[in-house]
Design a protein around this motif. Structure first.
Motif, PDB file in Angstrom:
ATOM      1  N   ARG A   1       2.559   0.496  13.043  1.00 12.97           N
ATOM      2  CA  ARG A   1       3.636   1.167  12.316  1.00 12.97           C
ATOM      3  C   ARG A   1       3.604   0.790  10.830  1.00 12.97           C
ATOM      4  O   ARG A   1       3.749   1.638   9.957  1.00 12.97           O
ATOM      5  N   LEU A   2       3.397  -0.496  10.545  1.00 12.91           N
ATOM      6  CA  LEU A   2       3.322  -0.940   9.155  1.00 12.91           C
ATOM      7  C   LEU A   2       2.111  -0.348   8.447  1.00 12.91           C
ATOM      8  O   LEU A   2       2.184   0.033   7.273  1.00 12.91           O
ATOM      9  N   GLN A   3       0.985  -0.269   9.142  1.00 11.73           N
ATOM     10  CA  GLN A   3      -0.222   0.298   8.546  1.00 11.73           C
ATOM     11  C   GLN A   3      -0.005   1.778   8.233  1.00 11.73           C
ATOM     12  O   GLN A   3      -0.393   2.258   7.175  1.00 11.73           O
ATOM     13  N   TYR A   4       0.636   2.504   9.150  1.00 14.04           N
ATOM     14  CA  TYR A   4       0.930   3.916   8.917  1.00 14.04           C
ATOM     15  C   TYR A   4       1.873   4.079   7.721  1.00 14.04           C
ATOM     16  O   TYR A   4       1.648   4.932   6.855  1.00 14.04           O
ATOM     17  N   ALA A   5       2.932   3.242   7.658  1.00  9.90           N
ATOM     18  CA  ALA A   5       3.878   3.328   6.540  1.00  9.90           C
ATOM     19  C   ALA A   5       3.193   2.984   5.223  1.00  9.90           C
ATOM     20  O   ALA A   5       3.450   3.626   4.192  1.00  9.90           O
TER      21      ALA A   5
ATOM     22  N   GLN B   1       1.143   4.823   0.095  1.00  7.37           N
ATOM     23  CA  GLN B   1       0.071   4.921  -0.884  1.00  7.37           C
ATOM     24  C   GLN B   1      -0.147   6.381  -1.300  1.00  7.37           C
ATOM     25  O   GLN B   1      -0.366   6.671  -2.471  1.00  7.37           O
ATOM     26  N   ILE B   2      -0.093   7.296  -0.339  1.00  6.67           N
ATOM     27  CA  ILE B   2      -0.239   8.715  -0.652  1.00  6.67           C
ATOM     28  C   ILE B   2       0.896   9.164  -1.563  1.00  6.67           C
ATOM     29  O   ILE B   2       0.685   9.896  -2.539  1.00  6.67           O
ATOM     30  N   GLN B   3       2.121   8.702  -1.283  1.00  6.86           N
ATOM     31  CA  GLN B   3       3.256   9.072  -2.111  1.00  6.86           C
ATOM     32  C   GLN B   3       3.135   8.482  -3.512  1.00  6.86           C
ATOM     33  O   GLN B   3       3.487   9.137  -4.494  1.00  6.86           O
ATOM     34  N   VAL B   4       2.638   7.259  -3.625  1.00 10.13           N
ATOM     35  CA  VAL B   4       2.466   6.639  -4.940  1.00 10.13           C
ATOM     36  C   VAL B   4       1.433   7.409  -5.763  1.00 10.13           C
ATOM     37  O   VAL B   4       1.637   7.660  -6.951  1.00 10.13           O
ATOM     38  N   VAL B   5       0.338   7.801  -5.133  1.00 10.64           N
ATOM     39  CA  VAL B   5      -0.684   8.567  -5.841  1.00 10.64           C
ATOM     40  C   VAL B   5      -0.114   9.911  -6.290  1.00 10.64           C
ATOM     41  O   VAL B   5      -0.324  10.338  -7.428  1.00 10.64           O
TER      42      VAL B   5
END
Length: 105
Positions: free
Chosen positions: A48-52, A57-61
């Motif tokens: 779950r943490l890896q998915y979040a 990261q996608i949102q930050v980019v």
């Protein structure tokens, strides 16, 4: 441990000993079950943490590219609206003149 120090008749001591052995077996089973539950919980939390993390990261980019795009749009607007203080340099960057000082230097 405590049974050895008490004066309990033999038949009652045997019953208590049997109960303690059964309780110890139940305790072992419970501890094993909790251990595997804990391990499974850690595995689920890690996934779950890896998915979040990947989602963040996608949102930050995406946010970073949006900020770059917005800054470029603001720069283009300022070039048109205030050509007296905003200029484009030969390398393509935008500079602002404030009180005779050009930013960024």
């Amino acid at each position: 441990m405590i049974i050895g120090g008490l004066s309990i008749p033999f038949s009652e001591a045997k019953v208590v000993d049997t109960l303690l052995k059964k309780a110890d077996a139940v305790n072992t089973v419970l501890l094993d079950a909790l251990e595997f539950t804990y391990k499974d919980s850690v595995r689920r939390q890690y996934v779950r943490l890896q998915y979040a993390y990947n989602r963040n990261q996608i949102q930050v980019v995406g946010l970073s590219s949006f900020i770059d795009y917005a800054a470029e749009e603001v720069g283009q607007y300022l070039l048109k609206a205030r050509p007296d203080i905003v200029t484009r340099r030969p390398d393509g960057t935008i500079a602002v003149s404030v009180d005779g000082v050009v930013y960024p230097p």
